[in-house]
Design a protein around this motif. Structure first.
Motif, PDB file in Angstrom:
ATOM      1  N   TRP A 278      40.087  44.655  33.787  1.00  0.00           N
ATOM      2  CA  TRP A 278      38.670  44.501  34.111  1.00  0.00           C
ATOM      3  C   TRP A 278      38.233  43.042  34.027  1.00  0.00           C
ATOM      4  CZ3 TRP A 278      37.352  49.031  30.361  1.00  0.00           C
ATOM      5  CH2 TRP A 278      37.644  50.236  31.010  1.00  0.00           C
TER       6      TRP A 278
ATOM      7  N   LEU B  91      35.463  52.312  42.732  1.00  0.00           N
ATOM      8  CA  LEU B  91      35.510  51.318  41.669  1.00  0.00           C
ATOM      9  C   LEU B  91      36.466  51.740  40.559  1.00  0.00           C
ATOM     10  CD1 LEU B  91      31.798  50.186  41.193  1.00  0.00           C
ATOM     11  CD2 LEU B  91      33.670  48.903  42.227  1.00  0.00           C
TER      12      LEU B  91
ATOM     13  N   LEU C 238      38.146  41.153  37.237  1.00  0.00           N
ATOM     14  CA  LEU C 238      37.245  41.546  38.314  1.00  0.00           C
ATOM     15  C   LEU C 238      36.111  40.535  38.454  1.00  0.00           C
ATOM     16  CD1 LEU C 238      36.839  45.399  37.720  1.00  0.00           C
ATOM     17  CD2 LEU C 238      38.122  44.300  39.554  1.00  0.00           C
TER      18      LEU C 238
ATOM     19  N   TYR D 175      32.433  48.993  31.601  1.00  0.00           N
ATOM     20  CA  TYR D 175      32.642  47.616  32.034  1.00  0.00           C
ATOM     21  C   TYR D 175      32.091  46.592  31.042  1.00  0.00           C
ATOM     22  CZ  TYR D 175      33.931  49.861  36.395  1.00  0.00           C
ATOM     23  OH  TYR D 175      34.543  50.654  37.342  1.00  0.00           O
TER      24      TYR D 175
ATOM     25  N   LEU E 277      31.013  43.441  41.128  1.00  0.00           N
ATOM     26  CA  LEU E 277      31.008  44.745  40.465  1.00  0.00           C
ATOM     27  C   LEU E 277      29.583  45.234  40.255  1.00  0.00           C
ATOM     28  CD1 LEU E 277      32.434  47.042  38.948  1.00  0.00           C
ATOM     29  CD2 LEU E 277      32.445  45.580  36.921  1.00  0.00           C
TER      30      LEU E 277
ATOM     31  N   LEU F 207      38.250  42.260  44.300  1.00  0.00           N
ATOM     32  CA  LEU F 207      37.234  43.247  44.649  1.00  0.00           C
ATOM     33  C   LEU F 207      36.384  42.713  45.797  1.00  0.00           C
ATOM     34  CD1 LEU F 207      35.846  45.962  43.839  1.00  0.00           C
ATOM     35  CD2 LEU F 207      34.325  44.605  42.386  1.00  0.00           C
TER      36      LEU F 207
ATOM     37  N   TYR G 159      32.624  40.154  38.351  1.00  0.00           N
ATOM     38  CA  TYR G 159      31.575  41.019  37.809  1.00  0.00           C
ATOM     39  C   TYR G 159      30.266  40.935  38.586  1.00  0.00           C
ATOM     40  CZ  TYR G 159      33.519  43.483  33.807  1.00  0.00           C
ATOM     41  OH  TYR G 159      34.192  44.380  33.018  1.00  0.00           O
TER      42      TYR G 159
END
Length: 240
Positions: A84, A71, A87, A117, A92, A43, A89
């Motif tokens: 997830w 997203l 990712l 999430y 995020l 990401l 975070y």
């Protein structure tokens, strides 16, 4: 005859071989790409809110929705599904924060954080999302209380972290005081105190809610009065 209409037979043979070789190379490259193992891309960092607002061309709400859709779709990359828990975070949370900055009245970013999430099977990442929710809640508690209430539940039932759940529930009681906030939201602190066997504190919180006049519904008041009676019985019960 115009040069653009010359027959293929007039094209020099070496040039024909060169064109054929280029086509074969391109075809081979495409086939190699199709059979190469797909790799998930990390990401990226979001654009600063000021840059995103400028790029929105006067439509920050639309830009906010576009960022959130990005997203949502990021986990499904070509040929690979990115869990997830893989990712970043921190990034995020930055994407969600930027989207929320562009559309501060929307609850979508916070609900995505608390309900989607934060549900990841990774305590550290879940806590990162809850921290984002808690920080955002304080800026507009009467509008953002649903995400904070969900954060209490995640901390209590998913992370099994009663002190964290208690701190979030206490913020709800202290900050989310608008008339549109349901009574049960302010009562969450008392229930968690009871779970923690802090009966005196739970009694004080419920008594304070009744005395404050914030709760006016007769059914809620009767329920709280019943809870006070139950707490009194628990406190009077001798320890085994």
């Amino acid at each position: 005859m115009d040069s653009a209409q010359r027959p293929w037979s007039s094209v020099p043979r070496p040039l024909c071989w060169l064109l054929a070789a280029c086509l074969l190379l391109q075809l081979g490259w495409r086939l190699a790409q199709q059979h190469a193992p797909a790799q998930a891309q990390p990401l990226p960092a979001p654009p600063p809110a000021a840059v995103a607002r400028l790029a929105s061309l006067g439509e920050p709400l639309a830009m906010s929705k576009a960022m959130l859709l990005y997203l949502q779709s990021f986990e499904d990359q070509p040929g690979v599904s990115l869990p997830w828990r893989q990712l970043d975070y921190d990034r995020l949370a930055s994407w969600l924060d930027t989207a929320q900055t562009l559309d501060p009245r929307s609850r979508y970013a916070l609900m995505a954080a608390s309900e989607v999430y934060a549900g990841v099977a990774d305590p550290q990442r879940a806590r990162r999302m809850l921290a984002f929710v808690a920080a955002s809640f304080a800026a507009d508690p009467d509008r953002r209380w649903p995400a904070m209430a969900q954060a209490v539940l995640v901390a209590r039932h998913q992370l099994h972290d009663l002190p964290l759940a208690l701190s979030y529930a206490r913020e709800l009681r202290q900050l989310a005081t608008g008339p549109q906030v349901p009574a049960w939201v302010r009562e969450m602190e008392a229930f968690i105190l009871e779970d923690m066997d802090q009966l005196d504190s739970a009694h004080l919180v419920i008594g304070g809610l009744i005395a404050s006049g914030q709760i006016t519904d007769p059914h809620e008041l009767a329920f709280l009065a019943h809870r006070l009676e139950e707490l009194a019985k628990k406190k009077a019960k001798p320890a085994p």
